[in-house]
Design a protein around this motif. Structure first.
Motif, short mmCIF file in Angstrom:
data_model
loop_
_atom_site.label_atom_id
_atom_site.label_comp_id
_atom_site.label_asym_id
_atom_site.label_seq_id
_atom_site.Cartn_x
_atom_site.Cartn_y
_atom_site.Cartn_z
N GLU A 181 0.84 -1.21 0.00
CA GLU A 181 0.00 0.00 0.00
C GLU A 181 0.87 1.26 0.00
O GLU A 181 0.61 2.21 -0.73
CB GLU A 181 -0.95 0.02 1.21
CG GLU A 181 -2.06 -0.99 1.13
CD GLU A 181 -2.93 -0.84 -0.12
OE1 GLU A 181 -3.23 0.29 -0.54
OE2 GLU A 181 -3.30 -1.89 -0.68
N THR A 182 1.92 1.25 0.81
CA THR A 182 2.84 2.39 0.89
C THR A 182 3.53 2.60 -0.46
O THR A 182 3.64 3.72 -0.95
CB THR A 182 3.89 2.16 2.00
OG1 THR A 182 3.21 1.93 3.22
CG2 THR A 182 4.82 3.33 2.13
N ALA A 183 4.00 1.50 -1.07
CA ALA A 183 4.70 1.59 -2.35
C ALA A 183 3.77 2.06 -3.47
O ALA A 183 4.17 2.85 -4.32
CB ALA A 183 5.32 0.25 -2.72
N VAL A 184 2.52 1.59 -3.46
CA VAL A 184 1.54 2.01 -4.47
C VAL A 184 1.31 3.52 -4.33
O VAL A 184 1.31 4.25 -5.32
CB VAL A 184 0.21 1.22 -4.33
CG1 VAL A 184 -0.90 1.87 -5.12
CG2 VAL A 184 0.41 -0.22 -4.78
N ALA A 185 1.15 3.98 -3.08
CA ALA A 185 0.92 5.41 -2.85
C ALA A 185 2.16 6.23 -3.25
O ALA A 185 2.04 7.28 -3.90
CB ALA A 185 0.58 5.65 -1.38
N ALA A 186 3.33 5.74 -2.89
CA ALA A 186 4.57 6.48 -3.18
C ALA A 186 4.85 6.58 -4.68
O ALA A 186 5.37 7.60 -5.15
CB ALA A 186 5.75 5.82 -2.48
N THR A 187 4.52 5.53 -5.43
CA THR A 187 4.80 5.54 -6.88
C THR A 187 3.65 6.11 -7.68
O THR A 187 3.79 6.36 -8.88
CB THR A 187 5.11 4.11 -7.39
OG1 THR A 187 3.98 3.28 -7.12
CG2 THR A 187 6.35 3.53 -6.76
N GLY A 188 2.51 6.29 -7.04
CA GLY A 188 1.34 6.78 -7.76
C GLY A 188 0.77 5.76 -8.73
O GLY A 188 0.12 6.10 -9.71
N ASP A 246 1.77 -0.13 -14.10
CA ASP A 246 2.65 0.47 -13.08
C ASP A 246 3.24 -0.58 -12.14
O ASP A 246 3.96 -0.23 -11.20
CB ASP A 246 1.86 1.50 -12.25
CG ASP A 246 1.36 2.65 -13.09
OD1 ASP A 246 2.08 3.07 -14.01
OD2 ASP A 246 0.24 3.13 -12.82
N MET A 247 2.94 -1.85 -12.38
CA MET A 247 3.38 -2.92 -11.48
C MET A 247 4.90 -2.93 -11.33
O MET A 247 5.41 -3.12 -10.23
CB MET A 247 2.88 -4.27 -11.99
CG MET A 247 3.16 -5.39 -11.04
SD MET A 247 2.30 -6.88 -11.57
CE MET A 247 3.12 -8.08 -10.56
N GLY A 248 5.63 -2.73 -12.41
CA GLY A 248 7.09 -2.73 -12.36
C GLY A 248 7.64 -1.68 -11.41
O GLY A 248 8.59 -1.93 -10.68
N LYS A 249 7.02 -0.49 -11.42
CA LYS A 249 7.46 0.59 -10.52
C LYS A 249 7.26 0.20 -9.07
O LYS A 249 8.12 0.46 -8.22
CB LYS A 249 6.66 1.88 -10.80
CG LYS A 249 7.11 2.64 -12.02
CD LYS A 249 6.51 4.03 -12.01
CE LYS A 249 5.22 4.03 -12.82
NZ LYS A 249 4.57 5.33 -12.89
N VAL A 250 6.12 -0.42 -8.79
CA VAL A 250 5.81 -0.82 -7.41
C VAL A 250 6.79 -1.90 -6.93
O VAL A 250 7.36 -1.80 -5.84
CB VAL A 250 4.34 -1.32 -7.29
CG1 VAL A 250 4.06 -1.83 -5.88
CG2 VAL A 250 3.37 -0.21 -7.66
N ILE A 251 7.01 -2.91 -7.76
CA ILE A 251 7.94 -4.00 -7.40
C ILE A 251 9.35 -3.44 -7.21
O ILE A 251 10.06 -3.80 -6.27
CB ILE A 251 7.93 -5.13 -8.46
CG1 ILE A 251 6.56 -5.82 -8.49
CG2 ILE A 251 9.05 -6.14 -8.20
CD1 ILE A 251 6.19 -6.59 -7.25
N ALA A 252 9.78 -2.52 -8.09
CA ALA A 252 11.11 -1.91 -7.96
C ALA A 252 11.23 -1.16 -6.63
O ALA A 252 12.26 -1.25 -5.94
CB ALA A 252 11.38 -0.99 -9.13
#
Length: 154
Positions: free
Chosen positions: A110-117, A123-129
């Motif tokens: 949840e934190t990563a999803v919020a931080a990466t927008g 956008d899955m790659g951004k969240v996993i990274a």
């Protein structure tokens, strides 16, 4: 460049030698050999030796390989080989930080999803990274990937 983990491997190796713990000794030697291979590979491409995060990632990969082997050995009725792999898993895990439980993983996602927008599957790659950068060695990214996919899918 000596990291805390590298120093710990060396120290644990000495303890295992003095204590005659053959299983621990061989597992630590195997870890150090894999680490040396990766360092040589990195040097060939002009990179620095592996840092803490990369070492944890390597250990995570070694754990996954052993767990796959355990499943195969159990499936083929080879309990002695499965037991040996389980012993290696326990030894490798002793060098890993405490693994996050499912609630902690979901909160981190949840934190990563919020931080990466992140808003959609693309956008899955951004969240996993983002998760890999923050939680290397403490999170099972195979399971986390499925949770991220479910979260972004709706």
């Amino acid at each position: 460049m000596t990291t805390a983990l590298r120093a710990r491997f060396t120290e644990e190796l000495k303890v295992a030698m003095k204590g005659g713990d053959k299983a621990r000794l061989s597992t630590i030697r195997m870890i150090q050999a894999a680490l040396k291979d990766r360092d040589i590979e990195a040097r060939g491409t002009g990179k620095e030796p592996l840092g803490e995060d990369e070492i944890l990632s390597l250990l995570q990969k070694m754990l996954k390989q052993r767990q796959e082997s355990i499943a195969i050995y159990d499936q083929n009725n080879r309990p002695e080989l499965a037991a040996s792999e389980r012993e290696e898993v326990a030894i490798i895990e002793s060098f890993m930080p405490k693994q996050m439980d499912e609630a902690e993983v979901k909160a981190a996602i949840e934190t990563a999803v919020a931080a990466t927008g992140a808003a959609s599957m693309k956008d899955m790659g951004k969240v996993i990274a983002a998760l890999r950068g923050e939680y290397a060695g403490r999170m099972d990214f195979g399971k986390a990937s499925a949770l991220v996919k479910a979260r972004l899918a709706g």
